[in-house]
Design a protein around this motif. Structure first.
Motif, PDB file in Angstrom:
ATOM      1  N   ALA A  63       1.655   6.218  -7.831  1.00 26.30           N
ATOM      2  CA  ALA A  63       1.668   7.441  -7.016  1.00 26.30           C
ATOM      3  C   ALA A  63       2.252   8.599  -7.815  1.00 26.30           C
ATOM      4  CB  ALA A  63       2.459   7.216  -5.733  1.00 26.30           C
ATOM      5  N   ASN A  64       3.306   8.338  -8.589  1.00 27.64           N
ATOM      6  CA  ASN A  64       3.881   9.376  -9.445  1.00 27.64           C
ATOM      7  C   ASN A  64       2.881   9.837 -10.501  1.00 27.64           C
ATOM      8  OD1 ASN A  64       6.298   9.346  -8.063  1.00 27.64           O
ATOM      9  ND2 ASN A  64       7.283   7.919  -9.467  1.00 27.64           N
ATOM     10  N   THR A  65       2.139   8.887 -11.059  1.00 24.86           N
ATOM     11  CA  THR A  65       1.113   9.221 -12.053  1.00 24.86           C
ATOM     12  C   THR A  65       0.013  10.058 -11.410  1.00 24.86           C
ATOM     13  OG1 THR A  65       1.577   7.220 -13.311  1.00 24.86           O
ATOM     14  CG2 THR A  65      -0.562   8.251 -13.679  1.00 24.86           C
ATOM     15  N   ILE A  66      -0.411   9.668 -10.202  1.00 21.14           N
ATOM     16  CA  ILE A  66      -1.447  10.423  -9.492  1.00 21.14           C
ATOM     17  C   ILE A  66      -0.959  11.843  -9.213  1.00 21.14           C
ATOM     18  CG2 ILE A  66      -2.654  10.613  -7.263  1.00 21.14           C
ATOM     19  CD1 ILE A  66      -2.952   7.512  -7.419  1.00 21.14           C
ATOM     20  N   SER A  67       0.283  11.984  -8.809  1.00 24.60           N
ATOM     21  CA  SER A  67       0.852  13.304  -8.545  1.00 24.60           C
ATOM     22  C   SER A  67       0.826  14.164  -9.808  1.00 24.60           C
ATOM     23  CB  SER A  67       2.281  13.156  -8.023  1.00 24.60           C
ATOM     24  OG  SER A  67       2.831  14.409  -7.746  1.00 24.60           O
ATOM     25  N   SER A  68       1.227  13.585 -10.921  1.00 29.22           N
ATOM     26  CA  SER A  68       1.217  14.296 -12.198  1.00 29.22           C
ATOM     27  C   SER A  68      -0.213  14.666 -12.596  1.00 29.22           C
ATOM     28  CB  SER A  68       1.858  13.421 -13.275  1.00 29.22           C
ATOM     29  OG  SER A  68       1.706  14.001 -14.541  1.00 29.22           O
ATOM     30  N   ASN A  69      -1.139  13.719 -12.426  1.00 27.59           N
ATOM     31  CA  ASN A  69      -2.531  13.980 -12.773  1.00 27.59           C
ATOM     32  C   ASN A  69      -3.151  15.024 -11.854  1.00 27.59           C
ATOM     33  OD1 ASN A  69      -2.471  12.254 -14.943  1.00 27.59           O
ATOM     34  ND2 ASN A  69      -3.408  10.545 -13.854  1.00 27.59           N
ATOM     35  N   ALA A  70      -2.715  15.055 -10.588  1.00 29.05           N
ATOM     36  CA  ALA A  70      -3.225  16.068  -9.658  1.00 29.05           C
ATOM     37  C   ALA A  70      -2.822  17.463 -10.127  1.00 29.05           C
ATOM     38  CB  ALA A  70      -2.714  15.797  -8.246  1.00 29.05           C
ATOM     39  N   ASN A  88      -6.776  16.999 -18.941  1.00 27.07           N
ATOM     40  CA  ASN A  88      -7.035  15.614 -18.540  1.00 27.07           C
ATOM     41  C   ASN A  88      -7.740  14.847 -19.651  1.00 27.07           C
ATOM     42  OD1 ASN A  88      -7.737  17.332 -15.706  1.00 27.07           O
ATOM     43  ND2 ASN A  88      -6.241  15.686 -15.518  1.00 27.07           N
ATOM     44  N   PRO A  89      -7.090  14.656 -20.796  1.00 25.30           N
ATOM     45  CA  PRO A  89      -7.752  13.959 -21.893  1.00 25.30           C
ATOM     46  C   PRO A  89      -8.017  12.482 -21.591  1.00 25.30           C
ATOM     47  CG  PRO A  89      -5.447  14.313 -22.411  1.00 25.30           C
ATOM     48  CD  PRO A  89      -5.717  15.048 -21.135  1.00 25.30           C
ATOM     49  N   CYS A  90      -7.402  11.946 -20.533  1.00 27.29           N
ATOM     50  CA  CYS A  90      -7.636  10.544 -20.191  1.00 27.29           C
ATOM     51  C   CYS A  90      -9.063  10.328 -19.684  1.00 27.29           C
ATOM     52  CB  CYS A  90      -6.612  10.056 -19.159  1.00 27.29           C
ATOM     53  SG  CYS A  90      -6.677  10.931 -17.598  1.00 27.29           S
ATOM     54  N   MET A  99       0.852  -1.181   0.000  1.00 28.81           N
ATOM     55  CA  MET A  99       0.000   0.000   0.000  1.00 28.81           C
ATOM     56  C   MET A  99       0.895   1.241   0.000  1.00 28.81           C
ATOM     57  SD  MET A  99      -2.942   1.199   2.686  1.00 28.81           S
ATOM     58  CE  MET A  99      -1.865   1.331   4.091  1.00 28.81           C
ATOM     59  N   LYS A 100       0.486   2.210  -0.788  1.00 27.12           N
ATOM     60  CA  LYS A 100       1.212   3.478  -0.881  1.00 27.12           C
ATOM     61  C   LYS A 100       0.209   4.600  -0.665  1.00 27.12           C
ATOM     62  CE  LYS A 100       4.855   5.874  -2.596  1.00 27.12           C
ATOM     63  NZ  LYS A 100       6.158   5.891  -2.013  1.00 27.12           N
ATOM     64  N   ILE A 101       0.591   5.561   0.170  1.00 26.53           N
ATOM     65  CA  ILE A 101      -0.272   6.716   0.421  1.00 26.53           C
ATOM     66  C   ILE A 101       0.392   7.943  -0.177  1.00 26.53           C
ATOM     67  CG2 ILE A 101      -1.329   8.197   2.172  1.00 26.53           C
ATOM     68  CD1 ILE A 101      -1.386   5.723   4.011  1.00 26.53           C
ATOM     69  N   TRP A 102      -0.378   8.679  -0.961  1.00 27.55           N
ATOM     70  CA  TRP A 102       0.099   9.919  -1.561  1.00 27.55           C
ATOM     71  C   TRP A 102      -0.806  11.040  -1.062  1.00 27.55           C
ATOM     72  CZ3 TRP A 102      -2.603  13.378  -4.521  1.00 27.55           C
ATOM     73  CH2 TRP A 102      -1.864  14.402  -5.104  1.00 27.55           C
ATOM     74  N   SER A 103      -0.232  12.183  -0.732  1.00 26.04           N
ATOM     75  CA  SER A 103      -1.066  13.306  -0.300  1.00 26.04           C
ATOM     76  C   SER A 103      -0.471  14.622  -0.788  1.00 26.04           C
ATOM     77  CB  SER A 103      -1.226  13.323   1.221  1.00 26.04           C
ATOM     78  OG  SER A 103       0.029  13.514   1.832  1.00 26.04           O
ATOM     79  N   SER A 104      -1.331  15.630  -0.824  1.00 27.56           N
ATOM     80  CA  SER A 104      -0.925  16.926  -1.344  1.00 27.56           C
ATOM     81  C   SER A 104      -1.865  17.991  -0.800  1.00 27.56           C
ATOM     82  CB  SER A 104      -0.989  16.859  -2.867  1.00 27.56           C
ATOM     83  OG  SER A 104      -1.182  18.095  -3.455  1.00 27.56           O
ATOM     84  N   GLU A 105      -1.361  19.225  -0.732  1.00 20.93           N
ATOM     85  CA  GLU A 105      -2.200  20.368  -0.389  1.00 20.93           C
ATOM     86  C   GLU A 105      -1.877  21.480  -1.377  1.00 20.93           C
ATOM     87  OE1 GLU A 105      -3.158  21.564   3.773  1.00 20.93           O
ATOM     88  OE2 GLU A 105      -2.117  23.413   3.183  1.00 20.93           O
ATOM     89  N   HIS A 106      -2.907  22.156  -1.827  1.00 24.02           N
ATOM     90  CA  HIS A 106      -2.731  23.237  -2.796  1.00 24.02           C
ATOM     91  C   HIS A 106      -3.668  24.382  -2.427  1.00 24.02           C
ATOM     92  CE1 HIS A 106      -1.925  25.187  -6.630  1.00 24.02           C
ATOM     93  NE2 HIS A 106      -3.223  25.375  -6.752  1.00 24.02           N
TER      94      HIS A 106
END
Length: 192
Positions: free
Chosen positions: A146-153, A30-32, A1-8
């Motif tokens: 997680a890297n993909t999620i970060s990029s997509n975020a 977000n063309p995906c 399990m990997k947890i990714w978090s961010s604040e903006h």
């Protein structure tokens, strides 16, 4: 399990950001996301807007990831539930994949609230829990995801800024149209 978090922090008031969040897709960042279907939308007795949507996404996974997962499927579906509370000024959005759940689960939570010190700004806190199941190299894949999620975020935040700009342009066009109509309406009312 990997947890990714961010604040903006967005440089816009909460209600502006929420209007954009509700109109986020489609967008060029977000063309995906190839489809959004509203399955249910309702107001509860406290005036909160509940939405249940189905997002269709085209992942475009790298070949090595497809090989490790043992699938060539790239069209996936995500179930999204959101609650917008205009009194508390809080929007909470939770999503989870409903495709490939035997291989991977991604549970994401986004919360939009006014900035505690500046009501002209909005804070977005975002968290994703990624779990790859029953596959060797699962921690490697979880890190890739997680890297993909970060990029997509980042793309998602850019998309909200794009939608806000688009909404502001539409509002200015409506104001301009209304101002242009005033002389004609005044002339019509005096001609009677």
């Amino acid at each position: 399990m990997k947890i990714w978090s961010s604040e903006h922090v967005f440089g816009h008031p909460w209600d502006t950001v929420i209007k954009a969040a509700m109109r986020k897709y489609p967008n060029p960042m977000n063309p995906c996301v190839v489809g959004v279907d509203v399955l249910d939308r309702s107001l509860d007795n406290q005036g909160r807007l509940h939405s249940h949507r189905l997002l269709s996404t085209e992942w475009g996974l790298p070949s090595i990831v497809k090989a490790i997962l043992g699938t060539s499927r790239t069209l996936t579906y995500i179930e999204e539930h959101s609650v917008v509370d205009p009194v508390e000024k809080k929007m909470e959005l939770c999503s989870t994949n409903i495709t490939l759940t035997n291989l991977v689960s991604v549970d994401e939570r986004l919360v939009y609230t006014p900035h505690p010190e500046n009501p002209e700004k909005t804070v977005l806190t975002q968290e994703a829990i990624i779990t790859v199941k029953g596959i060797s190299l699962s921690s490697y894949l979880e890190s890739l995801m997680a890297n993909t999620i970060s990029s997509n975020a980042r793309k998602g935040r850019d998309a909200l800024e794009w939608v806000i700009s688009k909404l502001n342009t539409e509002l200015e066009e409506l104001k301009s149209t209304r101002e242009g109509m005033k002389p004609a309406m005044a002339a019509a009312s005096t001609a009677k």
